[in-house]
Design an enzyme around this catalytic site. Structure first.
Site, PDB file in Angstrom:
ATOM      1  CE1 TYR A 169       5.106   6.025   8.117  1.00 48.31           C
ATOM      2  CE2 TYR A 169       3.317   7.388   7.204  1.00 48.31           C
ATOM      3  CZ  TYR A 169       4.324   7.064   8.254  1.00 48.31           C
ATOM      4  OH  TYR A 169       4.280   7.811   9.300  1.00 48.31           O
ATOM      5  CG  PHE A 172      -1.976   4.700  13.504  1.00 49.25           C
ATOM      6  CD1 PHE A 172      -2.610   3.623  14.023  1.00 49.25           C
ATOM      7  CD2 PHE A 172      -1.876   4.785  12.017  1.00 49.25           C
ATOM      8  CE1 PHE A 172      -3.102   2.625  13.245  1.00 49.25           C
ATOM      9  CE2 PHE A 172      -2.395   3.503  11.254  1.00 49.25           C
ATOM     10  CZ  PHE A 172      -3.050   2.526  11.818  1.00 49.25           C
ATOM     11  CD  GLU A 173       5.239   5.467  11.685  1.00 48.78           C
ATOM     12  OE1 GLU A 173       6.289   4.694  12.421  1.00 48.78           O
ATOM     13  OE2 GLU A 173       5.691   6.526  11.243  1.00 48.78           O
ATOM     14  CB  ILE A 174       0.154  -0.366  10.143  1.00 45.66           C
ATOM     15  CG1 ILE A 174      -0.726  -0.252  11.178  1.00 45.66           C
ATOM     16  CG2 ILE A 174       0.483  -1.798   9.363  1.00 45.66           C
ATOM     17  CD1 ILE A 174      -2.016  -1.036  10.986  1.00 45.66           C
TER      18      ILE A 174
END
Ligand code: GDP
Ligand code: MN
Length: 337
Positions: free
Chosen positions: A179, A236-238
């Protein structure tokens, strides 16, 4: 559309920027963007920014999701922005709508109470609550998203300020990250009055899901008794969807779902994802992308120093949420000494 890096023509060089080193190595990854047809201009802005700063060199696919069919105009206008494959998906009703077993009177009362208290952040609308629940527990099950392991979540009207000259998906994979975030902050307590109590019940019942080297200290200042409201800003997430699809997270989401807090309160996907990542992953599996300049609404993260110069960041390095009073970045960094 060609998805292969080999199809890209030779770029022009300048003294600041080197052409990203796109090797044959690719991650099994996609962008995911949830939007309404009315979000078209915002979607265009966000996609243009992500493409110009990163993806025109990498051509990772896009999956756009909507609870209503995208219009032809929407699809046409968005498709010109990338050479990568784009998929437009319809969200099944069973994944989106308020479940029939939710007590609508109780849910309505909560919405009205939040409207009255002027908790405008979606407090009053069913659709906002559907969205929070969908992002918490369903997007990674969509048939168009299923084939992928990593995703980068993008929302309408966000901006990426800097060039990204490496592949963040491969970074996640090679460093065993699950995460990542750019902005972390404190949640509005009235949206989640019973969330922490529920989390504690869950860990009492399923202690084996809690990772030994977790990041509880990011969430709590008193060893888990109370929640300090810190969370990662999930617009925002990668992240690695194997984590959301895991036994631990599935049990956790199902547990939250049955409490009804997505509708009886206004549990957001940000605290839900953050709490799960902090408790069920190792703390070193959560990554702060310091070099990704990013803006959503009024908050932004702007890199400084060498990163700012080398990556041609178009933002004021003094204007960054990093160590402001409502940011939790210092707390995150303290976890690592
Ligand atoms: P905020 O960031 O909390 O202010 O929430 P947004 O309004 O930006 O919504 C979060 C994400 O969900 C964005 O990608 C929106 O486009 C999307 N979204 C919100 N509500 C709906 C909805 O009713 N339908 C669809 N398809 N997308 C939605
Ligand atoms: Mn948003």
């Amino acid at each position: 559309k060609s998805g292969s890096p080999g199809a890209i023509s030779t770029p022009t060089y300048n003294s600041l920027q080197t052409y990203p080193n796109v090797t044959g190595n690719r991650a099994n990854a996609t962008f995911v963007l949830l939007a309404r047809n009315s979000d078209l201009l915002g979607v265009i802005n966000s996609m243009q920014s992500a493409e110009d700063r990163f993806n025109r060199f990498y051509n990772y696919p896009w999956v756009l999701l909507n609870d209503e069919p995208f219009t032809e105009e929407f699809k046409d206008r968005v498709s010109v922005l990338t050479r990568a494959p784009i998929h437009f998906g319809l969200i099944p009703k069973e994944h989106w709508d308020q479940p029939p077993w939710i007590d609508e009177d109780r849910a309505r009362e909560s919405r009205q109470k939040m409207m009255a208290k002027k908790i405008i952040y979606g407090g009053g609308s069913v659709s906002y609550r559907n969205m929070c629940r969908y992002n918490s527990g369903f997007f990674y099950r969509h048939e168009l998203v299923q084939p992928y392991r990593y995703y980068w979540r993008v929302e309408p009207d966000v901006r990426f300020f800097c060039d990204l000259d490496y592949d963040p998906f491969l970074y996640m994979q090679e460093h065993d990250k699950v995460y990542s975030f750019t902005i972390s902050l404190v949640e509005w307590e009235p949206t989640i009055p019973t969330l922490w109590r529920t989390v504690k019940e869950f860990i009492d019942e399923y202690p084996h899901y809690v990772e030994n080297h977790n990041a509880m200290d990011f969430l709590s200042n008193d060893g888990g008794k109370t929640y300090n409201l810190c969370h990662f800003w999930s617009n925002f997430e990668i992240a690695d969807m194997e984590f959301w699809r895991s036994e631990a997270y599935t049990a956790f989401f199902d547990y939250l779902e049955l409490k009804g807090g997505f509708y009886y309160e206004r549990w957001g996907d940000a605290p839900v994802h953050s709490i799960a990542a902090a408790l069920f992953a190792r703390r070193d599996q959560i990554h702060f992308f310091r070099d990704i300049g990013y803006k959503h609404d009024s908050f932004q993260h702007c890199p400084s120093g060498e990163q700012h110069r080398l990556n041609r960041c178009a933002c004021d390095p003094k204007d960054t949420f990093d160590y402001t009073p409502n940011s939790c970045l210092a707390k995150f960094e303290k976890l690592f000494g």
